[in-house]
Design a protein around this motif. Structure first.
Motif, PDB file in Angstrom:
ATOM      1  N   LEU A  90       1.755  -0.143   7.947  1.00  0.00           N
ATOM      2  CA  LEU A  90       1.047  -0.758   6.833  1.00  0.00           C
ATOM      3  C   LEU A  90       1.637  -0.223   5.535  1.00  0.00           C
ATOM      4  N   THR A  91       2.022  -1.121   4.641  1.00  0.00           N
ATOM      5  CA  THR A  91       2.559  -0.724   3.340  1.00  0.00           C
ATOM      6  C   THR A  91       1.427  -0.130   2.513  1.00  0.00           C
ATOM      7  N   ARG A  92       1.633   1.067   2.031  1.00  0.00           N
ATOM      8  CA  ARG A  92       0.610   1.766   1.249  1.00  0.00           C
ATOM      9  C   ARG A  92       1.033   1.828  -0.210  1.00  0.00           C
ATOM     10  N   SER A  93       1.049   0.676  -0.860  1.00  0.00           N
ATOM     11  CA  SER A  93       1.398   0.606  -2.279  1.00  0.00           C
ATOM     12  C   SER A  93       0.197   1.053  -3.117  1.00  0.00           C
ATOM     13  N   GLN A  94       0.418   1.234  -4.397  1.00  0.00           N
ATOM     14  CA  GLN A  94      -0.686   1.604  -5.281  1.00  0.00           C
ATOM     15  C   GLN A  94      -1.744   0.507  -5.302  1.00  0.00           C
ATOM     16  N   HIS A  95      -1.300  -0.737  -5.268  1.00  0.00           N
ATOM     17  CA  HIS A  95      -2.230  -1.867  -5.247  1.00  0.00           C
ATOM     18  C   HIS A  95      -3.106  -1.823  -3.989  1.00  0.00           C
ATOM     19  N   THR A  96      -2.487  -1.542  -2.849  1.00  0.00           N
ATOM     20  CA  THR A  96      -3.243  -1.445  -1.592  1.00  0.00           C
ATOM     21  C   THR A  96      -4.242  -0.292  -1.668  1.00  0.00           C
ATOM     22  N   LEU A  97      -3.804   0.850  -2.157  1.00  0.00           N
ATOM     23  CA  LEU A  97      -4.700   2.001  -2.271  1.00  0.00           C
ATOM     24  C   LEU A  97      -5.862   1.702  -3.214  1.00  0.00           C
ATOM     25  N   ASP A  98      -5.590   0.998  -4.307  1.00  0.00           N
ATOM     26  CA  ASP A  98      -6.661   0.630  -5.236  1.00  0.00           C
ATOM     27  C   ASP A  98      -7.686  -0.277  -4.569  1.00  0.00           C
ATOM     28  N   MET A  99      -7.210  -1.234  -3.757  1.00  0.00           N
ATOM     29  CA  MET A  99      -8.138  -2.128  -3.048  1.00  0.00           C
ATOM     30  C   MET A  99      -8.995  -1.343  -2.061  1.00  0.00           C
ATOM     31  N   ILE A 100      -8.378  -0.403  -1.349  1.00  0.00           N
ATOM     32  CA  ILE A 100      -9.113   0.405  -0.376  1.00  0.00           C
ATOM     33  C   ILE A 100     -10.153   1.264  -1.083  1.00  0.00           C
ATOM     34  N   LEU A 101      -9.771   1.896  -2.177  1.00  0.00           N
ATOM     35  CA  LEU A 101     -10.697   2.764  -2.910  1.00  0.00           C
ATOM     36  C   LEU A 101     -11.830   1.987  -3.558  1.00  0.00           C
ATOM     37  N   ALA A 102     -11.642   0.694  -3.767  1.00  0.00           N
ATOM     38  CA  ALA A 102     -12.707  -0.133  -4.341  1.00  0.00           C
ATOM     39  C   ALA A 102     -13.784  -0.476  -3.311  1.00  0.00           C
ATOM     40  N   LEU A 103     -13.479  -0.273  -2.028  1.00  0.00           N
ATOM     41  CA  LEU A 103     -14.470  -0.525  -0.980  1.00  0.00           C
ATOM     42  C   LEU A 103     -15.496   0.606  -0.952  1.00  0.00           C
ATOM     43  N   PRO A 104     -16.720   0.317  -0.521  1.00  0.00           N
ATOM     44  CA  PRO A 104     -17.677   1.417  -0.304  1.00  0.00           C
ATOM     45  C   PRO A 104     -17.186   2.291   0.855  1.00  0.00           C
ATOM     46  N   VAL A 105     -17.738   3.475   0.953  1.00  0.00           N
ATOM     47  CA  VAL A 105     -17.280   4.435   1.964  1.00  0.00           C
ATOM     48  C   VAL A 105     -17.327   3.833   3.372  1.00  0.00           C
ATOM     49  N   GLU A 106     -18.405   3.112   3.701  1.00  0.00           N
ATOM     50  CA  GLU A 106     -18.490   2.542   5.052  1.00  0.00           C
ATOM     51  C   GLU A 106     -17.389   1.497   5.284  1.00  0.00           C
ATOM     52  N   GLY A 107     -16.995   0.801   4.243  1.00  0.00           N
ATOM     53  CA  GLY A 107     -15.900  -0.157   4.347  1.00  0.00           C
ATOM     54  C   GLY A 107     -14.565   0.542   4.532  1.00  0.00           C
ATOM     55  N   GLN A 108     -14.378   1.645   3.815  1.00  0.00           N
ATOM     56  CA  GLN A 108     -13.139   2.424   3.959  1.00  0.00           C
ATOM     57  C   GLN A 108     -13.002   2.964   5.367  1.00  0.00           C
ATOM     58  N   LEU A 109     -14.088   3.488   5.918  1.00  0.00           N
ATOM     59  CA  LEU A 109     -14.047   4.044   7.274  1.00  0.00           C
ATOM     60  C   LEU A 109     -13.764   2.962   8.304  1.00  0.00           C
ATOM     61  N   ALA A 110     -14.384   1.805   8.135  1.00  0.00           N
ATOM     62  CA  ALA A 110     -14.141   0.696   9.052  1.00  0.00           C
ATOM     63  C   ALA A 110     -12.702   0.207   8.935  1.00  0.00           C
ATOM     64  N   LEU A 111     -12.173   0.208   7.740  1.00  0.00           N
ATOM     65  CA  LEU A 111     -10.799  -0.231   7.533  1.00  0.00           C
ATOM     66  C   LEU A 111      -9.808   0.713   8.202  1.00  0.00           C
ATOM     67  N   LEU A 112     -10.115   1.995   8.245  1.00  0.00           N
ATOM     68  CA  LEU A 112      -9.228   2.948   8.931  1.00  0.00           C
ATOM     69  C   LEU A 112      -9.043   2.574  10.395  1.00  0.00           C
ATOM     70  N   ASP A 113     -10.119   2.148  11.047  1.00  0.00           N
ATOM     71  CA  ASP A 113     -10.008   1.713  12.443  1.00  0.00           C
ATOM     72  C   ASP A 113      -9.121   0.482  12.555  1.00  0.00           C
ATOM     73  N   LEU A 114      -9.285  -0.445  11.613  1.00  0.00           N
ATOM     74  CA  LEU A 114      -8.454  -1.647  11.635  1.00  0.00           C
ATOM     75  C   LEU A 114      -6.991  -1.296  11.403  1.00  0.00           C
ATOM     76  N   ILE A 115      -6.706  -0.403  10.462  1.00  0.00           N
ATOM     77  CA  ILE A 115      -5.319  -0.027  10.180  1.00  0.00           C
ATOM     78  C   ILE A 115      -4.658   0.554  11.419  1.00  0.00           C
ATOM     79  N   GLU A 116      -5.378   1.395  12.133  1.00  0.00           N
ATOM     80  CA  GLU A 116      -4.834   1.974  13.366  1.00  0.00           C
ATOM     81  C   GLU A 116      -4.485   0.881  14.366  1.00  0.00           C
TER      82      GLU A 116
END
Length: 83
Positions: free
Chosen positions: A5-31
């Protein structure tokens, strides 16, 4: 396959804009994406094998992705969280 997964600044900004539960769920999807993006996504619009979508967080989140089979890189185009 060795997908990444490309981890650009734009991608990181989108991830950080999610609530914590969204970030945690996204980690499972990224894996799962980095193992086999075609197994955990479906076509987004016309099935061109490039633009894909995936639900995460029990369906509360939607990721739209660009999957490049040549470079084996995945780029996040958008993240939506409704949870």
């Amino acid at each position: 396959m060795n997908w990444q997964l490309t981890r650009s600044q734009h991608t990181l900004d989108m991830i950080l804009a999610l609530p914590v539960e969204g970030q945690l769920a996204l980690l499972d999807l990224i894996e799962a994406l980095e193992t086999d993006p075609y197994a955990v996504t479906e076509p987004y619009g016309v099935d061109d094998k490039i633009t894909r979508q995936a639900l995460f967080g029990g369906g509360a989140g939607l990721a739209v992705l660009f999957v490049n089979a040549v470079t084996q890189r995945i780029t996040v185009l958008s993240l939506t969280w409704t949870g």
